[in-house]
Design a protein around this motif. Structure first.
Motif, PDB file in Angstrom:
ATOM      1  N   GLY A  77      -9.923 -21.033  45.390  1.00 63.82           N
ATOM      2  CA  GLY A  77      -9.472 -19.774  44.582  1.00 63.82           C
ATOM      3  C   GLY A  77     -10.650 -19.630  43.613  1.00 63.82           C
ATOM      4  N   ARG A  78     -11.488 -18.404  43.516  1.00 68.60           N
ATOM      5  CA  ARG A  78     -12.327 -18.353  42.758  1.00 68.60           C
ATOM      6  C   ARG A  78     -11.929 -18.315  41.268  1.00 68.60           C
ATOM      7  NH1 ARG A  78     -16.720 -15.363  44.691  1.00 68.60           N
ATOM      8  NH2 ARG A  78     -16.592 -14.642  46.927  1.00 68.60           N
ATOM      9  N   GLU A  79     -10.684 -18.130  40.832  1.00 72.80           N
ATOM     10  CA  GLU A  79     -10.195 -18.196  39.616  1.00 72.80           C
ATOM     11  C   GLU A  79      -9.802 -19.501  39.121  1.00 72.80           C
ATOM     12  OE1 GLU A  79      -6.553 -18.093  42.157  1.00 72.80           O
ATOM     13  OE2 GLU A  79      -8.586 -17.127  42.331  1.00 72.80           O
ATOM     14  N   ARG A  80      -9.995 -20.420  39.947  1.00 70.87           N
ATOM     15  CA  ARG A  80      -9.248 -21.891  39.733  1.00 70.87           C
ATOM     16  C   ARG A  80     -10.619 -22.741  39.418  1.00 70.87           C
ATOM     17  NH1 ARG A  80      -4.880 -22.291  44.712  1.00 70.87           N
ATOM     18  NH2 ARG A  80      -3.091 -21.947  43.415  1.00 70.87           N
ATOM     19  N   GLU A  81     -10.106 -23.690  38.463  1.00 71.39           N
ATOM     20  CA  GLU A  81     -11.325 -24.702  38.100  1.00 71.39           C
ATOM     21  C   GLU A  81     -11.034 -26.122  38.269  1.00 71.39           C
ATOM     22  OE1 GLU A  81     -13.859 -25.189  33.795  1.00 71.39           O
ATOM     23  OE2 GLU A  81     -11.465 -25.184  33.755  1.00 71.39           O
ATOM     24  N   LEU A  82     -11.725 -26.777  39.225  1.00 72.96           N
ATOM     25  CA  LEU A  82     -11.263 -28.275  39.574  1.00 72.96           C
ATOM     26  C   LEU A  82     -12.436 -29.152  38.629  1.00 72.96           C
ATOM     27  CD1 LEU A  82     -10.206 -30.213  41.553  1.00 72.96           C
ATOM     28  CD2 LEU A  82     -12.318 -29.898  43.186  1.00 72.96           C
ATOM     29  N   LEU A  83     -11.953 -30.004  38.053  1.00 73.00           N
ATOM     30  CA  LEU A  83     -12.308 -31.101  37.187  1.00 73.00           C
ATOM     31  C   LEU A  83     -12.321 -32.266  37.606  1.00 73.00           C
ATOM     32  CD1 LEU A  83     -11.014 -29.826  33.774  1.00 73.00           C
ATOM     33  CD2 LEU A  83     -13.131 -29.076  34.575  1.00 73.00           C
ATOM     34  N   ASN A 101      -2.960 -30.332  28.139  1.00 75.00           N
ATOM     35  CA  ASN A 101      -1.904 -30.290  28.977  1.00 75.00           C
ATOM     36  C   ASN A 101      -2.275 -30.102  30.575  1.00 75.00           C
ATOM     37  OD1 ASN A 101       0.040 -30.325  27.059  1.00 75.00           O
ATOM     38  ND2 ASN A 101      -0.329 -28.192  26.492  1.00 75.00           N
ATOM     39  N   VAL A 102      -3.536 -30.418  30.753  1.00 70.81           N
ATOM     40  CA  VAL A 102      -4.114 -30.236  32.060  1.00 70.81           C
ATOM     41  C   VAL A 102      -3.469 -31.148  33.162  1.00 70.81           C
ATOM     42  CG1 VAL A 102      -6.360 -29.992  33.482  1.00 70.81           C
ATOM     43  CG2 VAL A 102      -6.253 -29.272  31.096  1.00 70.81           C
ATOM     44  N   PRO A 103      -3.059 -30.986  34.328  1.00 74.16           N
ATOM     45  CA  PRO A 103      -2.651 -31.882  35.377  1.00 74.16           C
ATOM     46  C   PRO A 103      -3.777 -32.721  35.594  1.00 74.16           C
ATOM     47  CG  PRO A 103      -1.631 -29.861  35.742  1.00 74.16           C
ATOM     48  CD  PRO A 103      -2.491 -29.475  34.660  1.00 74.16           C
ATOM     49  N   ALA A 104      -3.514 -34.060  35.421  1.00 71.72           N
ATOM     50  CA  ALA A 104      -4.541 -34.928  35.951  1.00 71.72           C
ATOM     51  C   ALA A 104      -3.985 -36.006  36.950  1.00 71.72           C
ATOM     52  CB  ALA A 104      -5.228 -35.785  34.809  1.00 71.72           C
ATOM     53  N   GLU A 132       1.369 -25.193  39.285  1.00 74.50           N
ATOM     54  CA  GLU A 132       1.515 -23.838  38.661  1.00 74.50           C
ATOM     55  C   GLU A 132       0.464 -23.905  37.661  1.00 74.50           C
ATOM     56  OE1 GLU A 132       5.439 -23.036  37.068  1.00 74.50           O
ATOM     57  OE2 GLU A 132       6.263 -22.711  39.477  1.00 74.50           O
ATOM     58  N   THR A 133      -0.868 -24.414  37.939  1.00 70.33           N
ATOM     59  CA  THR A 133      -1.906 -24.077  36.983  1.00 70.33           C
ATOM     60  C   THR A 133      -3.313 -23.553  37.968  1.00 70.33           C
ATOM     61  OG1 THR A 133      -3.234 -25.515  35.646  1.00 70.33           O
ATOM     62  CG2 THR A 133      -2.542 -26.677  37.641  1.00 70.33           C
ATOM     63  N   ASP A 134      -4.192 -23.190  36.891  1.00 69.17           N
ATOM     64  CA  ASP A 134      -5.648 -23.032  37.583  1.00 69.17           C
ATOM     65  C   ASP A 134      -6.456 -24.008  37.118  1.00 69.17           C
ATOM     66  OD1 ASP A 134      -4.763 -20.788  38.861  1.00 69.17           O
ATOM     67  OD2 ASP A 134      -4.948 -19.546  36.979  1.00 69.17           O
ATOM     68  N   ARG A 135      -6.207 -25.077  36.402  1.00 66.39           N
ATOM     69  CA  ARG A 135      -7.019 -26.337  36.165  1.00 66.39           C
ATOM     70  C   ARG A 135      -6.452 -27.771  36.542  1.00 66.39           C
ATOM     71  NH1 ARG A 135      -9.018 -26.918  30.278  1.00 66.39           N
ATOM     72  NH2 ARG A 135     -10.837 -27.008  31.048  1.00 66.39           N
ATOM     73  N   LEU A 136      -7.197 -28.358  37.467  1.00 64.78           N
ATOM     74  CA  LEU A 136      -6.597 -29.502  37.804  1.00 64.78           C
ATOM     75  C   LEU A 136      -7.738 -30.871  37.677  1.00 64.78           C
ATOM     76  CD1 LEU A 136      -4.394 -30.966  39.383  1.00 64.78           C
ATOM     77  CD2 LEU A 136      -5.549 -30.522  41.415  1.00 64.78           C
ATOM     78  N   ILE A 137      -7.396 -31.734  37.028  1.00 65.58           N
ATOM     79  CA  ILE A 137      -8.561 -32.917  37.035  1.00 65.58           C
ATOM     80  C   ILE A 137      -7.900 -34.167  38.176  1.00 65.58           C
ATOM     81  CG2 ILE A 137      -9.327 -34.730  35.596  1.00 65.58           C
ATOM     82  CD1 ILE A 137      -8.338 -33.149  33.104  1.00 65.58           C
ATOM     83  N   SER A 155     -14.700 -21.545  44.222  1.00 63.95           N
ATOM     84  CA  SER A 155     -13.932 -22.212  42.831  1.00 63.95           C
ATOM     85  C   SER A 155     -15.168 -22.698  41.775  1.00 63.95           C
ATOM     86  CB  SER A 155     -12.835 -23.004  42.853  1.00 63.95           C
ATOM     87  OG  SER A 155     -13.128 -24.315  43.289  1.00 63.95           O
ATOM     88  N   VAL A 156     -14.450 -22.804  40.283  1.00 62.28           N
ATOM     89  CA  VAL A 156     -15.539 -23.561  39.318  1.00 62.28           C
ATOM     90  C   VAL A 156     -15.236 -25.039  39.735  1.00 62.28           C
ATOM     91  CG1 VAL A 156     -16.127 -23.878  36.942  1.00 62.28           C
ATOM     92  CG2 VAL A 156     -15.410 -21.623  37.953  1.00 62.28           C
ATOM     93  N   THR A 157     -16.213 -25.877  39.845  1.00 53.40           N
ATOM     94  CA  THR A 157     -16.154 -27.147  40.021  1.00 53.40           C
ATOM     95  C   THR A 157     -17.092 -27.861  38.757  1.00 53.40           C
ATOM     96  OG1 THR A 157     -15.911 -27.228  42.153  1.00 53.40           O
ATOM     97  CG2 THR A 157     -16.391 -29.132  41.370  1.00 53.40           C
ATOM     98  N   LYS A 158     -16.431 -28.799  38.034  1.00 52.32           N
ATOM     99  CA  LYS A 158     -17.219 -29.504  36.955  1.00 52.32           C
ATOM    100  C   LYS A 158     -17.138 -30.945  37.329  1.00 52.32           C
ATOM    101  CE  LYS A 158     -16.553 -26.379  33.208  1.00 52.32           C
ATOM    102  NZ  LYS A 158     -16.208 -26.341  31.867  1.00 52.32           N
ATOM    103  N   LEU A 159     -18.202 -31.666  37.228  1.00 54.04           N
ATOM    104  CA  LEU A 159     -18.195 -33.232  37.197  1.00 54.04           C
ATOM    105  C   LEU A 159     -18.473 -33.963  35.906  1.00 54.04           C
ATOM    106  CD1 LEU A 159     -20.602 -33.135  40.470  1.00 54.04           C
ATOM    107  CD2 LEU A 159     -18.066 -33.044  40.245  1.00 54.04           C
ATOM    108  N   LEU A 160     -17.789 -34.995  35.809  1.00 49.04           N
ATOM    109  CA  LEU A 160     -18.011 -35.844  34.713  1.00 49.04           C
ATOM    110  C   LEU A 160     -18.117 -37.199  35.243  1.00 49.04           C
ATOM    111  CD1 LEU A 160     -18.347 -36.458  31.754  1.00 49.04           C
ATOM    112  CD2 LEU A 160     -15.818 -36.969  31.634  1.00 49.04           C
ATOM    113  N   GLU A 161     -19.426 -37.699  35.288  1.00 47.56           N
ATOM    114  CA  GLU A 161     -19.834 -39.038  35.769  1.00 47.56           C
ATOM    115  C   GLU A 161     -19.423 -39.985  34.617  1.00 47.56           C
ATOM    116  OE1 GLU A 161     -23.103 -41.391  38.299  1.00 47.56           O
ATOM    117  OE2 GLU A 161     -23.353 -39.361  37.992  1.00 47.56           O
TER     118      GLU A 161
END
Length: 525
Positions: free
Chosen positions: A329-335, A357-360, A401-406, A425-431
């Motif tokens: 989904g375009r509106e979602r952010e995967l961390l 409060n981000v589900p991880a 029920e979130t648009d952000r998930l780790i 979707s927006v994807t961010k990577l923290l190595e």
């Protein structure tokens, strides 16, 4: 005490056969030799002349011209077995060998091992239910008659097979036997061998059936042992250590494999390179060493898979439909938190849960036991999670029920990172790059099966640079992929620098990020 009669099938290298026979019989064991009638006659005369006066060696009464996949290999084995049973009444076990095999334990160890295990050692898997046959003919091996050699008479072999298929000339499997399949390298007790010889004298129908099956050396003894011997007296494994490459070819062992071979839970290994003269000499001396001690770590197969797999990077198949026809989904952010030290990433996620409060979710694609909600079975196994990766994450977004998930992912899963970073979707990577001590890498090797508690120190020392290099290689692959929104957090950096990276990754205030970064013992092992 166990007395072994070795059943040796060979067709070349007479000098090596003579040395092998003399070495194995010097410890008081026996040997029955079948030398392929297709081989050079002068080779057989050389072997027979050198070994004829050895009372612990006999020869098959009749030599057979052997061909791969033919009944001739089984008949040659039976001829040697019959000679051994008749000549060596004190033999308690009969062990199948080839000229490419070598003992990787001492005779004393082998005798003690067989004394402690009153069973038959033979791979014996159900022909139809098991996945022992990976490719090629399966049922056709049995229900059609095969009289031509597939390698030397390929055109006739497949012409006869296709003609039988066209005319539906199938045949019945003998009604009271359940065909089994497995490696031809077995070790059977004398009683079992005698039962087999009596069975083949009485059951001519079974013999007629196997004479025209394809590759019967993988089914004949395996089936008869299971038919005649109680299941609790069968150990479904071979005592000969052998491995195969990705291309189905046997792995060959060389001089530098000595320590590796000794640490495997087997009595013999195949196949040994003809050029590995030093290895053969050391193994020959070892067989006669009554004081030799062995540390069994049994990591050979996993170590081979690890080492040969390095560098074979690339996507072999086209994209799957669930990778191209679905999106998070375009509106979602995967961390995505990427870290080789899973315990460090889990500590980091625990701090993130406390501050945000981000589900991880931890290593859901790497650990079967990762805690996940019931999503209708798609989360049940690692295989399902990987196959339906985007569907799984969409369901997790919906569940929480979130648009952000780790999530946490091991740096070795480059395919997952490429897939998710290619999503709309927006994807961010923290190595998270950690320091690795030798002690940690040794523990890692043991956890993943590359080494065991008894693995020799010199083997570990040779393995460490490879493991360390592999970890660096995985990180380099990620960096070379040039992912957008890729941040690197290092153990060697200060709290302030790491807090800044965490703030950018999570999109939170600097003071909250600092609270996460300065967690006690974040990088501790």
């Amino acid at each position: 005490m166990a007395k072994i009669a070795y059943i040796l099938l060979c067709h070349k290298d007479p000098e090596a056969i003579i040395r092998q026979a003399e070495m194995l019989t010097a410890a008081g064991d026996y040997m029955a030799i079948h030398f392929d009638a297709r081989a050079k006659p002068e080779y057989f005369r050389q072997i027979h002349s050198a070994l004829a006066d050895n009372p612990n060696i006999t020869f098959a009464r009749k030599r057979i011209r052997c061909g791969w996949g033919e009944w001739s290999l089984v008949q040659a084995t039976l001829n040697a077995v019959e000679a051994a049973v008749e000549t060596f009444p004190r033999a308690t076990h009969f062990y199948m060998l080839s000229g490419d095999c070598a003992a990787i334990k001492s005779a004393t160890y082998a005798h003690d091992f067989l004394d402690r295990h009153d069973v038959d050692f033979v791979e014996s898997f159900d022909f139809f239910e098991s996945d022992w046959i990976k490719t090629g003919l399966r049922e056709e091996r049995l229900i059609y008659r095969h009289v031509f050699n597939e390698r030397r008479q390929k055109m006739r072999f497949y012409l006869a097979l296709n003609l039988q298929k066209k005319l539906r000339l199938t045949r019945e499997i003998p009604h009271d036997i359940q065909v089994q399949i497995g490696s031809q390298w077995w070790c059977l007790r004398r009683r079992t061998i005698e039962w087999i010889l009596e069975f083949i004298r009485q059951r001519r129908d079974v013999m007629r059936f196997f004479r025209t099956t394809w590759i019967p050396d993988e089914t004949f003894f395996q089936t008869l042992v299971r038919h005649l011997v109680p299941a609790q007296e069968i150990e479904t494994r071979t005592l000969t250590f052998l491995m195969f490459t990705d291309y189905g070819m046997p792995v060959t062992f060389y001089n530098d494999h000595y320590n590796l071979l000794l640490s495997q839970d087997y009595l013999f290994a195949r196949k040994i390179s003809p050029e590995a003269q030093e290895l053969k000499k050391r193994l020959g001396a070892l067989y006669a060493d009554e004081e030799a001690q062995f540390q069994i770590s049994n990591e050979g197969r996993s170590l081979f898979k690890f080492l040969t797999g390095r560098g074979r990077i690339g996507r072999r198949f086209a994209s799957r439909f669930w990778e191209t026809e679905s999106t998070l989904g375009r509106e979602r952010e995967l961390l995505i938190v990427i870290c080789k030290k899973w315990h460090v990433a889990k500590r980091l996620l625990e701090r993130i849960r406390l501050v945000t409060n981000v589900p991880a979710i931890e290593y859901l694609f790497n650990e079967e036991e990762t805690e996940l909600p019931d999503l209708g079975g798609i989360q049940a196994t690692l295989g399902k999670r990987a196959r339906h990766r985007r569907s799984l994450l969409r369901m997790l977004f919906d569940y929480y029920e979130t648009d952000r998930l780790i999530v946490c992912i091991d740096p070795g899963n480059l395919d997952l990172l490429q897939d998710f970073c290619g999503d709309r979707s927006v994807t961010k990577l923290l190595e998270v790059q950690c320091n690795f001590s030798d002690e940690y890498l040794i523990g890692h090797a043991k956890r993943v099966g590359l080494a065991g508690e008894q693995t020799p120190q010199d083997t570990l020392e040779r393995l460490l640079p490879t493991i360390r290099g592999d970890i660096t290689f995985e990180s380099d692959r990620i960096r070379d992929s040039d992912f957008e929104n890729h941040l690197i957090m290092r153990q060697s950096a200060g709290v302030g620098q790491n807090a800044d990276l965490i703030a950018r990754f999570l999109g939170i205030q600097p003071e909250k990020a600092r609270e996460i970064a300065q967690a006690d013992h974040l990088f501790a092992d």
